[in-house]
Structure formats: structure tokens, C-alpha cells
Write an enzyme that holds these catalytic residues in place. Structure first.
Site, short mmCIF file in Angstrom:
data_model
loop_
_atom_site.label_atom_id
_atom_site.label_comp_id
_atom_site.label_asym_id
_atom_site.label_seq_id
_atom_site.Cartn_x
_atom_site.Cartn_y
_atom_site.Cartn_z
N GLU A 40 -6.71 -18.04 -14.72
CA GLU A 40 -7.09 -19.05 -15.73
C GLU A 40 -7.27 -18.39 -17.09
OE1 GLU A 40 -10.37 -21.40 -14.28
OE2 GLU A 40 -9.15 -22.28 -12.69
N GLU A 69 -5.98 -22.17 -6.32
CA GLU A 69 -7.29 -22.82 -6.22
C GLU A 69 -7.11 -24.33 -6.16
OE1 GLU A 69 -10.26 -21.89 -9.14
OE2 GLU A 69 -9.73 -19.76 -9.18
#
Length: 412
Positions: free
Chosen positions: A122, A316
Site C-alpha cells: 500500500e 489482503e
């Protein structure tokens, strides 16, 4: 301040519990897992190597090997060392070079004992949350600094990839990107155009840079418009253009529905947009996030059609819920049926994408066990395995048993 003042000294304490944890992962049936190295742990001051940390990671990696669990190791997951923050973070070329040296040490020391490497998890979350928000350190709100930090991350990513290629490892290297799939909030021309610009800053724009070094013209045009282009050199741009990853990890929790609505700051183009949620949308009330599994199918199809059908996986995906203790049954097990429903709905969309030719090779739930978060500590629990913060004991939730059966039947 962390939620209920928990952390980071009180977490899931995996350094002392990893053998127990990995045994539980194996019992569920995991054949792979993503974890990571800490730059700050291996090089606390940026220069001095912590030999105890080097040994720990060897032992840690070997424990996964003993249990036949492949590992994807992340090189940076929000954990900027303090000394590097003090030098300017990713805006500092010294910090970028130090990060590249740390990664090169990893490749030399651990080489193919790691199955796959990830440069960043991220990548823009620390930028948006730390330089345009107060959720991450240093808690500033300055678009010009945010742009410079983002550019530094893109440059660091590309430099690490070039260093990695020198060693000709069997291991692969990729990126884990949080793709909050973008939609216009309405059919209005204004919202449709706003969604394209927002996407260039948050989703496809940065993803394209870190996928193959292509910079969206919308970014250049709008950054020039507000006079906040980052400091760069032509040599650096040539390095970024050489970017090539072996695989892509996608983190997906919710979509972004973009509405044109000014915050009246007018410092950069992003001040013109907000994210809104339709009244009829399904919501996770504990996070305030929209639940929209269908975007995963669209992501899979877009990777197939616009990203050369690169090998990709879900890195995720999961549901965080507060006060899970209220769902505990008489046997002491948390009955997290809400999590099972969430996973079923999202996995069905991934299967749909695979059935239509998207090159998805795996799925990692967030999270294997309850873990500490930069933003909310343990406020919202995500794990298949419950962590008791008082005694650090572990216990399977109902979803763990469901997930085990899912894995056992995956060939069916």
C-alpha cells in the site's frame, strides 16, 4: 494516539510466538503467507546492522520452510525509521539510497530462502494518511510535500527492482497495491470527469507508474496547474521508465465513489473531490466502509485486459469488527458468521474472474490472526485466529474452521 493506548509495545508479539502461530497456520491449511522484514529493525540507525535481527529473520523464515508454507516477504510496510523521517522521508535522496542498500542486503543475505519479495505494501497510504491527514506520522496536511513523498516512493521502488535483477534470483519480486476501485458517484459529466482525475492520483495512476513506469498525463497536467510538481531529474525518470514487476498483489476492501465537491482549500486538484457512499449500499458499520464484492471481478478483468494479464493475487481482503467478544459462544469460540459471509461473497467474484481468464494465482485473507494496526491498534479485529492481549494466547474463531474446510475442498 493509538486506540485505547494499545501499541506499539503491546501487539501480537509474533517474535516470541511465531512457532506457535505458524503451527496454527499449518493446521488451518495455509500453503502461503505474506509477512515481512523491518528496515528499522535490521538497520536501526540506517547504517549499523543488528545481527540479532539478522538471525531472527533466518529462524523465522526457516520455520515457514519446515511447515511447507511459502512466504512473500514485504520490504516496506509503513515502518519508516525515525532517523529517516527526520531527514525528510521519501523526499530525501539519502533516505531512498539507504532503503535501496537495505533491500540489497536482504537480497544478498536471504536470497532464495524467500519465495517472493514485495517492494511496498500500500505504497501511498503513508502519504495520504501522514502528509494529507493525521492518521500516520508526521501528521501534516500539505499536498506539495505529499507529492514529493509519493515521487520518492516511486523512485525507490524502481531502484530496488533494478538492484534485485542483478542477483538473478529464482525468487520473484512484485508490488502490493491497495486498489480501491474507482467509480463516479453519479452519471453527471462532472462526477465522471472527477472520477478519472481521482483515479489518476489514487488508483490506476500510481499503479501504472509502479507496474511499468508509465506516468498518466493527467498527473503532469494537474500538478503543473497548481505548481506542485515534485523535484526530479531526467535521470530519475529514466530509472522509473525501466520499472517491471513479476507479479501484482491487490489489497481490496471497498470501492471509491467520487463526487465533485470542493473542500474550499483549493491547494491542488484533489481538493475538489470527496468519496461518498450510496444510501442503499451495504456497509461495514465498524469501519464505515462500503461492502462491494463485485469490484473484485472488475479488477480481475482489468488486470487481464490492461495489465498484460500479469500473475496477480489478492494480498489482503477481510472484514474488521469491533468488540468481537460479544459473538463468543458457550464454548468460548467467536462465531464470526459476518466474516464468513464477507469472504464467501468476495471469493465468488474472484472465481468469476478466474473463470473468465484472469491470471489470479492466490488469495490471502487479512488477516491470519488479529494484528495491530497503525490506524486503530486492535479496535477492529480481522483475524481467523483470536489474540488475547492479556496473556497472548491464541484461539481459532469459527471462520478458521470454515476456512480450513474451504482449503481442503479447493480442488472440488
Amino acid at each position: 494516539m493509538f486506540h485505547n493506548n494499545v501499541g506499539p509495545n503491546v501487539t501480537c508479539d509474533i517474535t516470541r510466538h511465531y512457532k506457535e502461530d505458524i503451527k496454527m497456520f499449518k493446521e488451518i491449511g495455509f500453503d502461503s503467507l505474506r509477512t515481512g522484514f523491518s528496515w528499522a529493525r535490521l538497520f536501526p540507525d540506517g547504517k549499523t546492522l543488528d545481527l540479532q535481527a539478522v538471525k531472527f529473520y533466518h529462524d523465522y523464515i526457516n520455520e515457514y520452510k519446515k511447515n511447507n508454507i511459502k512466504i512473500i516477504m514485504t520490504l516496506f510496510h509503513f515502518d519508516m525509521p525515525l532517523w529517516a523521517h527526520q531527514k525528510g522521508g521519501w523526499a530525501s535522496r539519502e533516505v531512498i539510497d539507504s532503503f535501496v542498500q537495505y533491500c540489497e542486503f536482504i537480497f544478498q543475505e536471504y536470497h532464495d530462502s524467500v519465495d517472493s519479495y514485495v517492494t511496498f505494501n500500500e505504497p501511498l497510504v503513508p502519504v495520504y494518511e501522514g502528509y494529507l491527514n493525521d492518521k500516520h506520522y508526521p501528521a501534516l496536511d500539505d499536498p506539495k510535500q505529499a507529492v514529493q513523498q509519493a515521487y520518492g516512493i516511486f523512485l525507490a521502488h524502481s531502484k530496488v527492482l533494478l538492484v534485485f535483477r542483478k542477483y538473478r534470483l529464482k525468487a520473484q519480486i512484485g508490488l502490493v497495491f491497495n486498489w480501491n476501485y474507482t467509480y463516479a458517484f453519479s452519471n453527471s459529466d462532472e462526477d465522471q470527469e472527477g472520477a478519472k482525475i481521482y483515479d489518476a492520483y489514487v488508483n490506476r495512476g500510481p499503479l501504472n507508474i509502479m507496474f511499468n513506469g508509465v506516468i498518466d498525463p493527467i498527473l503532469i497536467k494537474t500538478l503543473k496547474q497548481y505548481s506542485i510538481l515534485p523535484n526530479y531529474s531526467n535521470e530519475e525518470l529514466e530509472i522509473i521508465k525501466q520499472t517491471k514487476i513479476d507479479f501484482l498483489g491487490i489489497n481490496y476492501y471497498f470501492p471509491c465513489r467520487v463526487k465533485v465537491q470542493s473542500n474550499h482549500k483549493e491547494r491542488w486538484i484533489m481538493d475538489k473531490f470527496i468519496i461518498d457512499i450510496p444510501k442503499e449500499a451495504k456497509i461495514n458499520p465498524h469501519r464505515g466502509w462500503e461492502i462491494y464484492p463485485e469490484a473484485l471481478y472488475e479488477i480481475g478483468m482489468e488486470i487481464k485486459e490492461k495489465y498484460n494479464n500479469i500473475a496477480w493475487y489478492i494480498a489482503e481482503n477481510g472484514m474488521g469488527v469491533e468488540n468481537e467478544d460479544r459473538f463468543r459462544d458457550e464454548q468460548g469460540i467467536i462465531n464470526d458468521d459476518y466474516r464468513i459471509e464477507f469472504l464467501q461473497d468476495h471469493l465468488s467474484q474472484i472465481k468469476r474472474a478466474i473463470d473468465n481468464g484472469s491470471n489470479c494465482f492466490g488469495y490471502h485473507i487479512w488477516a491470519a490472526l488479529d494484528c495491530w494496526s497503525f490506524r486503530n491498534a486492535f479496535k477492529n479485529r480481522y483475524g481467523l485466529i483470536e489474540v488475547n492481549l492479556q496473556d497472548q494466547s491464541r484461539k481459532f474463531k469459527k471462520s478458521a474452521f470454515w476456512y480450513k474446510k474451504l482449503i481442503e475442498n479447493k480442488e472440488g
